[in-house]
Design a protein around this motif. Structure first.
Motif, mmCIF file in Angstrom:
data_model
loop_
_atom_site.group_PDB
_atom_site.id
_atom_site.type_symbol
_atom_site.label_atom_id
_atom_site.label_comp_id
_atom_site.label_asym_id
_atom_site.label_seq_id
_atom_site.Cartn_x
_atom_site.Cartn_y
_atom_site.Cartn_z
ATOM 1 N N ASP A 305 2.419 -9.009 -4.893
ATOM 2 C CA ASP A 305 2.288 -7.910 -3.931
ATOM 3 C C ASP A 305 0.740 -7.538 -3.993
ATOM 4 O OD1 ASP A 305 2.683 -6.127 -2.074
ATOM 5 O OD2 ASP A 305 3.758 -4.901 -3.239
ATOM 6 N N ARG A 306 0.080 -6.475 -3.234
ATOM 7 C CA ARG A 306 -1.112 -5.698 -3.233
ATOM 8 C C ARG A 306 -1.165 -4.950 -4.301
ATOM 9 N NH1 ARG A 306 -3.222 -9.392 0.284
ATOM 10 N NH2 ARG A 306 -1.935 -9.637 2.304
ATOM 11 N N THR A 307 -2.373 -4.725 -4.774
ATOM 12 C CA THR A 307 -2.810 -3.665 -5.694
ATOM 13 C C THR A 307 -3.823 -2.533 -5.075
ATOM 14 O OG1 THR A 307 -2.509 -4.950 -7.438
ATOM 15 C CG2 THR A 307 -3.839 -3.428 -7.894
ATOM 16 N N PRO A 308 -3.291 -1.440 -4.858
ATOM 17 C CA PRO A 308 -2.027 -0.817 -5.397
ATOM 18 C C PRO A 308 -1.062 -0.892 -4.499
ATOM 19 C CG PRO A 308 -3.352 0.799 -4.333
ATOM 20 C CD PRO A 308 -4.357 -0.624 -4.642
ATOM 21 N N ALA A 309 0.335 -0.908 -4.869
ATOM 22 C CA ALA A 309 1.369 -1.329 -4.145
ATOM 23 C C ALA A 309 2.309 -0.129 -3.873
ATOM 24 C CB ALA A 309 2.122 -2.411 -4.828
ATOM 25 N N VAL A 310 3.300 -0.224 -2.949
ATOM 26 C CA VAL A 310 4.411 0.654 -2.767
ATOM 27 C C VAL A 310 5.216 0.640 -4.194
ATOM 28 C CG1 VAL A 310 4.521 0.745 -0.448
ATOM 29 C CG2 VAL A 310 5.899 -0.906 -1.640
ATOM 30 N N SER A 311 6.138 1.598 -4.608
ATOM 31 C CA SER A 311 6.771 1.480 -5.703
ATOM 32 C C SER A 311 8.296 1.702 -5.150
ATOM 33 C CB SER A 311 6.570 2.620 -6.811
ATOM 34 O OG SER A 311 6.566 3.955 -6.113
ATOM 35 N N TYR A 312 9.192 1.326 -6.184
ATOM 36 C CA TYR A 312 10.811 1.424 -5.908
ATOM 37 C C TYR A 312 11.155 2.160 -7.234
ATOM 38 C CZ TYR A 312 9.830 -1.528 -1.898
ATOM 39 O OH TYR A 312 9.553 -2.246 -0.788
ATOM 40 N N HIS A 313 12.046 3.241 -7.000
ATOM 41 C CA HIS A 313 12.672 4.078 -7.994
ATOM 42 C C HIS A 313 14.002 4.562 -7.680
ATOM 43 C CE1 HIS A 313 13.090 5.910 -11.666
ATOM 44 N NE2 HIS A 313 13.112 7.243 -11.068
ATOM 45 N N PRO A 320 2.246 5.397 -1.641
ATOM 46 C CA PRO A 320 1.208 6.202 -2.182
ATOM 47 C C PRO A 320 0.035 6.137 -0.864
ATOM 48 C CG PRO A 320 1.655 5.207 -3.970
ATOM 49 C CD PRO A 320 2.189 4.596 -2.865
ATOM 50 N N GLU A 321 -0.981 7.084 -0.665
ATOM 51 C CA GLU A 321 -1.756 7.084 0.664
ATOM 52 C C GLU A 321 -2.949 6.092 0.044
ATOM 53 O OE1 GLU A 321 -3.252 10.954 1.029
ATOM 54 O OE2 GLU A 321 -1.481 11.527 2.033
ATOM 55 N N THR A 322 -3.015 5.744 -1.099
ATOM 56 C CA THR A 322 -4.076 4.766 -1.546
ATOM 57 C C THR A 322 -3.591 3.323 -1.349
ATOM 58 O OG1 THR A 322 -2.764 4.751 -3.759
ATOM 59 C CG2 THR A 322 -4.704 6.122 -3.642
ATOM 60 N N VAL A 323 -2.301 2.922 -0.937
ATOM 61 C CA VAL A 323 -1.949 1.788 -0.419
ATOM 62 C C VAL A 323 -2.650 1.429 0.989
ATOM 63 C CG1 VAL A 323 -0.009 0.152 0.046
ATOM 64 C CG2 VAL A 323 0.195 1.785 -1.852
ATOM 65 N N TRP A 324 -2.258 2.392 1.883
ATOM 66 C CA TRP A 324 -2.833 2.340 3.104
ATOM 67 C C TRP A 324 -2.770 3.333 3.741
ATOM 68 C CZ3 TRP A 324 -0.373 3.409 7.814
ATOM 69 C CH2 TRP A 324 -0.820 2.861 8.990
ATOM 70 N N GLY A 325 -3.516 3.675 4.900
ATOM 71 C CA GLY A 325 -3.505 4.855 5.771
ATOM 72 C C GLY A 325 -3.998 6.304 4.985
ATOM 73 N N GLY A 326 -4.613 6.158 3.977
ATOM 74 C CA GLY A 326 -5.058 7.368 3.364
ATOM 75 C C GLY A 326 -6.807 7.587 3.452
ATOM 76 N N PRO A 327 -6.903 8.915 3.010
ATOM 77 C CA PRO A 327 -8.563 9.100 3.089
ATOM 78 C C PRO A 327 -9.222 8.225 2.155
ATOM 79 C CG PRO A 327 -7.317 11.104 3.054
ATOM 80 C CD PRO A 327 -6.200 9.973 2.799
ATOM 81 N N VAL A 328 -10.521 8.270 2.313
ATOM 82 C CA VAL A 328 -11.336 7.303 1.258
ATOM 83 C C VAL A 328 -10.985 8.173 0.010
ATOM 84 C CG1 VAL A 328 -13.571 6.609 0.506
ATOM 85 C CG2 VAL A 328 -12.854 6.795 2.909
#
Length: 330
Positions: A305-313, A320-328
């Protein structure tokens, strides 16, 4: 604006079976749009049953290169490409780019409430009943399960086996157009006994009238029959749930239109996926806050998968916004 686009091939951990198809890998179209120091990324798989493949999608993207590099809005994109994976990948890149340019997350740009972890289904490919039961037991923290069924005589046994393996899990089934009225009627008692909550796309596209007058106590969801908002009329009086997939409707921009129109018409919403990495799940996670059913499990079947990635719990997905669609990042 600078465009880059390519196809990546990522193997699945195990082959995945549905009605009429077996998948061994994901071909992923990746689109990046760079404006100065800001880069927006989008990923899509397309719609296999419409022959919308990442390679044909790449041709669509390249044909628009001069237009895209000149600059384009998401609204203009709706007029330039039909629903499908190419439009989804570009649309996602435009959302991600704007989030970085405006230093504002996509959920806020879309006028949504702040995100929260979403309960997601974990999907079992059609297989021998005991194999499916074993796989279900292997899902860590599973709280909701989606079973892929196919056009054979094992479906009732599959549902019973998985219910025995996961007695407390919420459960839905997906026929991927594989039933007739007769075969659905024959397995419906097993579905009711197993507390199946939703039956997704039981009949083939073009046979929506088979739902007319159907005696089914379980809510029906339509997937392949509803590509974008223009198809919603097909569901009136026939289904209760609309499955929104960004690959088929052509991106988050159209998904928001589809979601609001469907809600106005009284439908409940589901968000699904065609597979893919965390970059494919992230835009779906945005629309997921409007949905009563969330199916965003694609990355768990990939070898990487990508890094960073979505998480499952605890049966939930968090993006997280760091995966996609977040500010710099600061």
């Amino acid at each position: 604006m600078k465009l880059s686009a390519h196809v990546e091939k990522v193997p699945l951990i195990h082959p995945f079976h549905i009605t009429g198809y077996t998948f061994t890998h994901n071909d992923l179209l990746v689109v990046k749009l760079q404006d100065g120091t800001h880069v927006g990324v989008g990923e899509a798989l397309g719609v296999y049953y419409k022959h919308d493949t990442p390679y044909t999608m790449l041709e669509q993207v390249e044909a628009l290169r001069p237009t895209l590099e000149h600059g384009i809005t998401r609204k203009e994109l709706l007029e330039l490409l039909p629903p499908g994976g190419a439009r989804h990948a570009i649309d996602a890149a435009l959302w991600d780019l704007e989030a970085k340019q405006r230093d504002m997350p996509v959920w806020q740009l879309a006028g949504m409430e702040p995100p929260r972890p979403l309960l997601t289904t974990f999907t079992l490919g059609a297989d021998e009943p005991e194999v499916m039961a074993t796989e279900a037991r292997g899902f860590e923290g599973v709280r909701a399960i989606k079973l892929k069924l196919t056009d054979d005589a094992l479906n009732a046994e599959r549902v019973r086996a998985v219910r025995a393996a996961c007695p407390d899990a919420w459960m839905m089934i997906d026929a991927n157009q594989g039933f007739t009225r007769e075969t659905l009627a024959s397995v419906l008692p097993a579905f009711v006994e197993a507390r199946v909550a939703v039956v997704e796309q039981p009949f083939p596209v073009g046979k929506e009238d088979w739902l007319d007058g159907l005696d089914c106590p379980i809510p029906i969801a339509l997937d392949e029959s509803i590509q974008d908002h223009r198809d919603l009329g097909l569901a009136v009086g026939r289904a209760q749930v609309i499955n929104i997939k960004l690959d088929k409707c052509g991106g988050l921009t159209e998904a928001l239109i589809l979601a609001h129109k469907a809600q106005e018409m009284g439908f409940k919403l589901m968000v699904g996926n065609m597979g893919g990495s965390s970059w494919s799940m992230a835009p779906g996670f945005v629309i997921g806050s409007l949905c009563t059913v969330v199916d965003l499990d694609g990355p768990i079947y990939l070898s990487a998968d990508r890094t960073p990635a979505v998480s499952y719990h605890d049966g939930h997905i968090w993006c997280p916004e760091t995966v996609w669609g977040g500010p710099v990042a600061a």
